[in-house]
Every structure is written in structure tokens, then in C-alpha cells.
Design a protein around this motif. Structure first.
Motif, PDB file in Angstrom:
ATOM      1  N   LEU A   1      69.370  53.163 -25.007  1.00  6.32           N
ATOM      2  CA  LEU A   1      69.104  52.510 -23.727  1.00  6.32           C
ATOM      3  C   LEU A   1      68.395  51.190 -24.011  1.00  6.32           C
ATOM      4  O   LEU A   1      67.519  51.109 -24.862  1.00  6.32           O
ATOM      5  N   ASP A   2      68.778  50.156 -23.283  1.00  6.78           N
ATOM      6  CA  ASP A   2      68.219  48.829 -23.490  1.00  6.78           C
ATOM      7  C   ASP A   2      66.778  48.769 -22.950  1.00  6.78           C
ATOM      8  O   ASP A   2      66.552  48.998 -21.762  1.00  6.78           O
ATOM      9  N   PRO A   3      65.801  48.479 -23.823  1.00  9.40           N
ATOM     10  CA  PRO A   3      64.404  48.472 -23.355  1.00  9.40           C
ATOM     11  C   PRO A   3      64.139  47.416 -22.284  1.00  9.40           C
ATOM     12  O   PRO A   3      63.305  47.626 -21.399  1.00  9.40           O
ATOM     13  N   ASP A   4      64.850  46.295 -22.319  1.00  9.35           N
ATOM     14  CA  ASP A   4      64.672  45.270 -21.281  1.00  9.35           C
ATOM     15  C   ASP A   4      65.136  45.793 -19.919  1.00  9.35           C
ATOM     16  O   ASP A   4      64.479  45.573 -18.902  1.00  9.35           O
ATOM     17  N   GLN A   5      66.270  46.497 -19.943  1.00  7.54           N
ATOM     18  CA  GLN A   5      66.786  47.053 -18.686  1.00  7.54           C
ATOM     19  C   GLN A   5      65.857  48.144 -18.167  1.00  7.54           C
ATOM     20  O   GLN A   5      65.591  48.232 -16.971  1.00  7.54           O
ATOM     21  N   MET A   6      65.353  48.979 -19.088  1.00  7.62           N
ATOM     22  CA  MET A   6      64.430  50.035 -18.678  1.00  7.62           C
ATOM     23  C   MET A   6      63.175  49.441 -18.037  1.00  7.62           C
ATOM     24  O   MET A   6      62.722  49.892 -16.993  1.00  7.62           O
ATOM     25  N   PHE A   7      62.622  48.401 -18.681  1.00  2.00           N
ATOM     26  CA  PHE A   7      61.400  47.798 -18.143  1.00  2.00           C
ATOM     27  C   PHE A   7      61.661  47.151 -16.783  1.00  2.00           C
ATOM     28  O   PHE A   7      60.837  47.248 -15.868  1.00  2.00           O
ATOM     29  N   TYR A   8      62.803  46.513 -16.667  1.00  2.00           N
ATOM     30  CA  TYR A   8      63.144  45.863 -15.388  1.00  2.00           C
ATOM     31  C   TYR A   8      63.158  46.886 -14.250  1.00  2.00           C
ATOM     32  O   TYR A   8      62.549  46.679 -13.199  1.00  2.00           O
ATOM     33  N   LEU A   9      63.830  48.021 -14.487  1.00  2.00           N
ATOM     34  CA  LEU A   9      63.900  49.059 -13.458  1.00  2.00           C
ATOM     35  C   LEU A   9      62.520  49.636 -13.153  1.00  2.00           C
ATOM     36  O   LEU A   9      62.149  49.817 -11.995  1.00  2.00           O
ATOM     37  N   ARG A  10      61.758  49.917 -14.204  1.00  2.00           N
ATOM     38  CA  ARG A  10      60.446  50.545 -13.996  1.00  2.00           C
ATOM     39  C   ARG A  10      59.480  49.573 -13.318  1.00  2.00           C
ATOM     40  O   ARG A  10      58.646  49.981 -12.516  1.00  2.00           O
TER      41      ARG A  10
ATOM     42  N   LEU B   1      47.993  52.438 -16.133  1.00  2.00           N
ATOM     43  CA  LEU B   1      49.176  52.915 -15.405  1.00  2.00           C
ATOM     44  C   LEU B   1      50.481  52.542 -16.098  1.00  2.00           C
ATOM     45  O   LEU B   1      50.571  51.537 -16.800  1.00  2.00           O
ATOM     46  N   GLU B   2      51.510  53.377 -15.860  1.00  2.00           N
ATOM     47  CA  GLU B   2      52.879  53.074 -16.284  1.00  2.00           C
ATOM     48  C   GLU B   2      53.416  51.931 -15.407  1.00  2.00           C
ATOM     49  O   GLU B   2      52.919  51.720 -14.300  1.00  2.00           O
ATOM     50  N   PRO B   3      54.439  51.225 -15.893  1.00  2.80           N
ATOM     51  CA  PRO B   3      54.972  50.110 -15.099  1.00  2.80           C
ATOM     52  C   PRO B   3      55.327  50.506 -13.664  1.00  2.80           C
ATOM     53  O   PRO B   3      55.030  49.764 -12.721  1.00  2.80           O
ATOM     54  N   GLU B   4      55.965  51.705 -13.497  1.00  5.37           N
ATOM     55  CA  GLU B   4      56.375  52.100 -12.151  1.00  5.37           C
ATOM     56  C   GLU B   4      55.174  52.408 -11.260  1.00  5.37           C
ATOM     57  O   GLU B   4      55.208  52.197 -10.042  1.00  5.37           O
ATOM     58  N   GLN B   5      54.079  52.895 -11.901  1.00  4.53           N
ATOM     59  CA  GLN B   5      52.866  53.171 -11.114  1.00  4.53           C
ATOM     60  C   GLN B   5      52.199  51.862 -10.691  1.00  4.53           C
ATOM     61  O   GLN B   5      51.631  51.757  -9.612  1.00  4.53           O
ATOM     62  N   ARG B   6      52.287  50.858 -11.556  1.00  3.53           N
ATOM     63  CA  ARG B   6      51.741  49.543 -11.197  1.00  3.53           C
ATOM     64  C   ARG B   6      52.505  48.982 -10.013  1.00  3.53           C
ATOM     65  O   ARG B   6      51.927  48.402  -9.090  1.00  3.53           O
ATOM     66  N   ALA B   7      53.832  49.161 -10.048  1.00  3.84           N
ATOM     67  CA  ALA B   7      54.642  48.684  -8.921  1.00  3.84           C
ATOM     68  C   ALA B   7      54.223  49.401  -7.644  1.00  3.84           C
ATOM     69  O   ALA B   7      54.168  48.794  -6.577  1.00  3.84           O
ATOM     70  N   ALA B   8      53.899  50.689  -7.772  1.00  3.55           N
ATOM     71  CA  ALA B   8      53.504  51.455  -6.592  1.00  3.55           C
ATOM     72  C   ALA B   8      52.167  50.983  -6.020  1.00  3.55           C
ATOM     73  O   ALA B   8      51.913  51.140  -4.825  1.00  3.55           O
TER      74      ALA B   8
END
Lengths: 416, 249
Positions: A360-369, B70-77
């Protein structure tokens, strides 16, 4: 009761004279199977076509096909979300008319009218020999010239610890059309070893969709022989999700000018699952085209195999052959083996093959997260995006949605 | 309120941020300016939780929450949003589905009900219209085949739909013509309010003509060198960074 090849041969001896159809053909198959054994089984002889897939686990398993029919069949069937179309249901290898909705015409049962066809090679293929030796039932579908038979579902449900060897044949006469949706599922540690023979006559069009969602403790072997005549199309897509070990083997022979074959597939595996997609495409006439896009999503310690052979005969000028194998490894312990083979005797051909392996592309993962999407959901989105191109090859929207749902359910099961 | 105290961060063994102190009160827009290699983008990535960077010391809190834990998604939250300098392409992922998944993930994190496809499309179409973007932007795969300007506008669209409380814009203006620049500025200006803060990372002063900041900070060699009002941006535009860096050294 013995295990392995000996066990199967003993069963054949026990059934002698009680099996339908050509007994000489069966005994020749039994002799071939006795000589070859199970690929990777107890015998030490290596079989090149089975280089990456060993059936040692099949050889060591004890199969008991004589158990009484089980109620799980109905439960499994209810969970299959079948399409609103005719369905031919086999349970533990035997036709169940009570659970089937028969197509109005063109159906015959192997047990009543055994037809071993003309394309298979029991002497070269151990599992085809095993099937030929023990086949008891199956479906014969015949579409007359110029007729569109629509969608027909061919369902296999297996339970318990038996071994089943269905023998199917699908024949489309000149200009005929049909879509066969083959679904296999079950519960238990069984072996399903299917052989299917397909004839697509001039200008006919067969779409063949396979959803293999067997029990994760089961073995699934499927060998298909397809002959495609002038201007005919055999368009197939296989989705392999289940089974402890599966092998989908297709031999397609393009025997008339301008014939087309698509052998597309997606395999999604986890745990210690093993799935092998093996194809042999013979271009034996000019101006034919073959397309193969095979995508693998491999998690855990799973292993995917793709072997693709394209044979272009001297006469087959203007051949257009394309083969692509892509793997997405979701775990450092997953493995993909890929063996493309081109054998070209004509000089004016276009043949290409390629393979990619990635994570899985780490850039794509980070973008989504970074947009608030949790890790597991982000992975699921990217895996489905990876599969989208493969599933996009399925033209019928209803069927494609059904396959996408199966992928979604697979993903949900991993989370549970 | 965003509070950054003594923040140091490195990529591999290489220190990039060398002690950043910065406070953005609620309702304010602050600009970060600085030469190439100053650590501007690193600051944006560290705030949003990119794994490639290691925070070696310091703290970052947003409305009292420790962002670094926090994880990135938690920061977004929590309401943080990073508009990427180079938005990532997601082949096979439909833009509308992506946006709805993101919005619903954040709504879920806040204990709010999720929007169904119809409710979401109504909202998304209203936003594309307001931002003068074609509807087909929603139907396409995320950023695939988008021009540079379209990618940046898609970031603004995401921001408009996710309604962050803290927007970090990482050189969102780079490579944009004046019309696209205005769309970006309008996108941020539309979110302005007492609860909204923004950190606008930029190379040039031009964006700040349309997106007027409360404060401007100059980041060079991993530290905030100077802070001032909007006039500081004009001064930099006239005199460049070199003099200021030499003066500080």
C-alpha cells in the motif's frame, strides 16, 4: 480407509461398474492417475505445471464422501445472495432439483447423460484424471444457434469432509449467448475438484463469472477447457476468496479467426491461504486476441500464484495477446509467484506481459487518514481501488455489484 | 487555540525543526513564510501526524488536546486539516465516495449520525456551486487527471465539506493563477469565524493579498525568526529573506 491417491483409487475400485458413462475412459484415467499420483503428494516426481502448488495437504487429508446430506446446505444457500435467474444447485456433488430453479431448456444432468467431452487431457493432468475416474454428476448446458439464454447460475455447496468431482459441459451453438455465474461455497474440510468443458461456436458469446467462496478449510480445484471458434468470445472472470488451497486452471484454445478470450481474475487471500491461477492460451488461428488481468491481494502468510502461458502457432498471424499480473502485499510474510511464458511461432504478433508487486502506498494512506479516515478503512479503500480495474472487466452491473459485495463481506470477516 | 512549544523534529538523522514556538489564537489566520528548506512543509506534516518525521522534543496542543499523541485520523477528528502542497492521486477511488467516507468518519468520531449518499450529494453540490467548481469533480477519481489548479481546488472543496477548526495550508498557492488563488483564499475566508484558525504556509506574499492574516511569522533554518503584522509580508516581498536571516545570525 487410505489417504491420498491410494484412497481415491480404492474408492474407484469399489465403485467399479456403478459409475455412469464410458468405463474404458474411466479405467484409462485411473491408470493415468495411478501413474501420476497427486501433484506434490507422496511421490517424489516433480510436475512442472505444479511447481508452485503442492497437493501434499490434499494427499494427507482423509475424505469421507458417504456421509448423509446435511442441513447446512440450506443455510449456506440462503447466504449466497443469488441473482434472480435460473440456478442449478449441486450439494455435495449431487444435483438438488428441489433447491434448483431450472432454465427452461438446454439442461441435462451428467448422471443421466454422461458426457466427458473431447478437450480434456486426463493423461496429462492428474486432477482431471481423478475427476474423470470418479465423476458422478454435473451440468450440461446447451444453447441452440442464435439463442440468448441469459444468466444461468451454477451453484456448488459442499459440506463435511467429502470429495466431489463435478463434470460440467457448456456448449454454445453458432451465434448463441449465455452468462454462466458459477458460485461455490460450503462448510467443512472437503475437496471440490471440478472439470468443465466449454465450446463456443462461431460468433457465439459466453460470459463466465466465477465466485469461489469456499470454506477456508476446504480444497478447491477447477480445470476448464475452452474451445473458441471463429469470431466467438469466451469472457471469463474469476474471484477467488475462499478455500485453504485453490487452483483455477484454464486451457483456452482459439481455433477460429478473430476469436476472443478474456481470462481475468482477482484473488484475495489471508492467513495461510494459497490460490493458484494457471492459464494456457493457444492462439491457433489468425487475428485472435487474449486478455488476462490477474490481481492478487495478499495478507497474512498467504501465497498467490499466477502461471500464464501463451502459445502462438505459426498460422496465428496478427495475434494480440496481453497478460498482466499484479500483486498487492499487505503483509511482509505474504508471497506471490508469477510465471509468464510466451511461445511464439508466428512473426506478426503483438504479445505483452507484465507483473508488478507492491505494498500500500504510504502517501495515499496518509492522505486518507489525514482526512479522518481510520487506518483499517483507509486500507480497505485502497485495496478496493486496486481491485476496481479487475472487477471493472465484469460488464453486467448486477453481477459486478454481487462480486463487490462478496469482496466487502470478505473484508468485514477479516475485521471480525 | 493552537500552541506549539519548543518543537523539534527530524527526518532520519537530519534535524529540520529546531525549536518552533508559535501560538494561533482561535479566530485568527497566521501566515508562515520562509525560504526553501526552512522547514515550512515539515511543520505542516508534523502537525498532521506524518510518520516519516520524528518529533524529538516540544509539545503541540490544539484546544488543550495533545496533538502529538494522536493518530492522523484522530487529529482530523479534533478539527485539524492539512491542505497538501501536492495532493495525492487515488486511482479507483471516487471523489464523492472519498469525501463522504471522510465526513462520516469525522461525524462518527463526534458521535453524530452519518449522512447517506443523497444527503451528502446535496451538501457537496451546494459547496461545489459556491466554490464555482464543476459538478463532475465529484464523479471523478480523487485527483486523477486533475490539473495542478484542480487539485488545489479539490483540497479547498474537502476543507469546505469537512469544516475544520484548524486549517493548515501547505503552499496551496504554488503554481496557481490569480483566479485559482482567489478560490483558495475565498475557501478559507468563508470558514473564518471565532472558532476557526488557520496556518497559511506560503512562499509568496500574493496569496496574503486575498487572505489577509492577523500575524505573519518568518520561519528560517527550523526556527521562527521574526513575527509581525501583515506588513511584514510586504517587507519580505520587497527585501527578501537574505537580509533578515543575516541580521538574525
Amino acid at each position: 480407509m487410505s489417504t491420498g491417491a491410494t484412497g481415491f483409487l480404492q474408492r474407484y475400485e469399489g465403485l467399479a461398474g456403478r459409475l455412469p458413462g464410458d468405463s474404458a475412459l474411466r479405467s484409462a484415467a485411473a491408470a493415468a492417475f495411478k501413474a501420476s499420483g497427486l501433484p506434490g503428494g507422496t511421490q517424489q516426481r516433480r510436475i512442472e505445471a505444479w511447481k508452485y502448488t503442492s497437493l501434499r495437504s490434499v494427499a494427507e487429508a482423509k475424505f469421507q464422501p458417504d456421509t448423509a446430506p446435511r442441513h447446512e446446505v440450506e443455510t449456506v444457500l440462503a447466504g449466497l445472495m443469488l441473482l434472480d435467474a435460473p440456478r442449478i444447485v449441486f450439494a455435495d456433488g449431487v444435483l438438488r432439483s428441489d433447491l434448483s430453479v431450472m432454465p427452461p431448456t438446454g439442461f441435462a444432468r451428467f448422471a443421466d447423460q454422461p458426457d466427458f467431452g473431447t478437450l480434456s487431457w486426463p493423461d496429462r493432468e492428474p486432477m482431471v484424471a481423478l475427476n474423470t475416474m470418479l465423476a458422478q454428476d454435473g451440468a450440461a448446458l446447451h444453447v441452440p444457434a442464435g439463442f440468448d439464454a441469459g444468466i444461468v447460475q451454477l451453484v456448488s455447496i459442499a459440506t463435511g469432509e467429502g470429495d466431489f468431482h463435478p463434470r460440467h459441459s457448456i456448449r454454445l451453438a453458432k451465434g448463441a449467448m449465455m452468462t454462466v455465474v458459477e458460485i461455490s461455497a460450503g462448510q467443512g474440510r472437503y475437496l471440490l475438484n471440478t472439470v468443465t468443458e466449454i465450446h463456443v461456436a462461431e460468433g457465439a458469446h459466453l460470459t463466465h463469472i466465477r465466485l469461489q467462496d469456499e470454506a477456508v478449510t476446504a480444497f478447491h480445484i477447477s480445470t476448464t477447457y475452452a474451445g473458441i471458434e471463429t469470431g466467438g468470445t469466451y469472457d471469463s472472470f474469476t474471484l477467488n476468496l475462499g478455500a485453504r488451497l485453490s487452483r483455477t486452471e484454464v486451457h483456452a484454445q482459439l481455433s477460429g479467426a478473430g476469436a476472443i478470450v478474456h481470462l481475468n481474475a482477482a484473488q484475495i487471500l489471508t492467513g495461510s491461504q494459497h490460490a493458484d491461477f494457471t492459464t494456457v492460451v493457444g492462439h491457433a488461428a489468425p487475428g485472435c486476441s487474449s486478455r488476462q488481468t490477474v490481481k492478487n491481494v495478499l495478507n497474512g502468510r498467504s501465497r498467490g500464484v499466477f502461471q500464464g502461458k501463451i502459445e502462438v502457432a505459426r498460422i496465428a498471424q496478427k495475434t494480440d495477446g496481453y497478460q498482466m499480473n499484479q500483486a498487492l502485499l499487505l503483509s511482509p510474510d505474504a508471497e506471490i509467484d508469477c510465471k509468464p511464458e510466451l511461445e511464439i511461432f508466428a512473426d506478426d504478433v503483438k504479445c505483452s506481459h507484465g507483473a508488478t508487486v507492491g505494498e500500500l502506498d504510504p502517501d495515499q494512506m496518509f492522505y486518507l487518514r489525514s482526512r479522518g479516515i481510520p487506518d483499517a478503512e483507509a486500507r480497505s479503500i485502497l485495496v478496493r481501488a486496486f481491485l476496481a480495474e479487475a472487477l471493472g472487466a465484469v460488464a453486467d452491473e448486477t453481477i459486478r455489484n454481487r462480486l463487490e459485495t462478496a469482496v466487502g463481506q470478505w473484508w468485514e470477516r477479516q475485521k471480525a | 487555540m493552537l500552541e506549539i512549544k519548543g518543537l523539534t523534529a527530524s527526518i532520519g538523522d537530519k534535524p529540520i525543526l529546531k525549536g518552533v514556538d508559535l501560538t494561533v489564537p482561535p479566530g485568527e489566520v497566521h501566515a508562515i513564510m520562509g525560504p526553501n528548506g526552512a522547514g515550512k512543509s515539515t511543520l505542516g506534516y508534523v502537525l498532521s501526524g506524518r510518520e516519516d518525521y520524528t518529533v524529538t522534543s516540544g509539545t503541540v496542543t490544539f484546544n488543550g488536546i495533545d496533538l502529538l499523541a494522536l493518530e492522523p485520523e484522530q487529529r482530523a477528528a479534533t478539527g485539524a486539516f492539512l491542505a497538501f502542497q501536492a495532493p495525492v492521486e487515488l486511482p479507483g477511488v471516487n471523489n464523492a465516495n472519498f469525501l463522504r467516507t471522510a465526513l462520516n468518519a469525522i461525524r462518527r468520531a463526534h458521535g453524530e449520525s452519518e449522512l447517506d449518499a443523497v444527503q451528502f450529494l446535496k451538501l457537496a453540490r451546494a459547496e461545489t456551486k459556491r466554490l464555482h467548481m464543476p459538478d463532475d469533480m465529484l464523479k471523478r477519481n480523487v485527483n486523477v487527471g486533475f490539473s495542478g489548479g484542480e487539485k488545489k481546488r479539490n483540497e479547498v472543496l474537502q476543507m469546505a465539506i469537512l469544516r475544520p477548526k484548524l486549517a493548515i495550508l501547505d503552499e496551496t498557492d504554488s503554481g496557481l493563477d490569480i483566479d485559482a488563488l482567489k478560490i483558495v483564499a475565498d475557501g478559507v475566508n468563508a470558514l473564518r469565524g471565532p472558532e476557526f484558525s488557520a496556518l497559511v504556509i506560503t512562499h509568496h506574499q500574493r496569496l496574503l493579498d486575498y487572505l489577509v492574516p492577523h500575524r505573519v511569522h518568518v520561519l528560517a533554518n527550523g526556527r521562527i525568526l521574526r513575527s509581525g503584522g501583515p506588513e511584514l509580508a510586504k517587507e519580505l516581498e520587497k527585501n527578501g529573506y537574505a537580509g533578515m536571516i543575516a541580521e538574525a545570525a
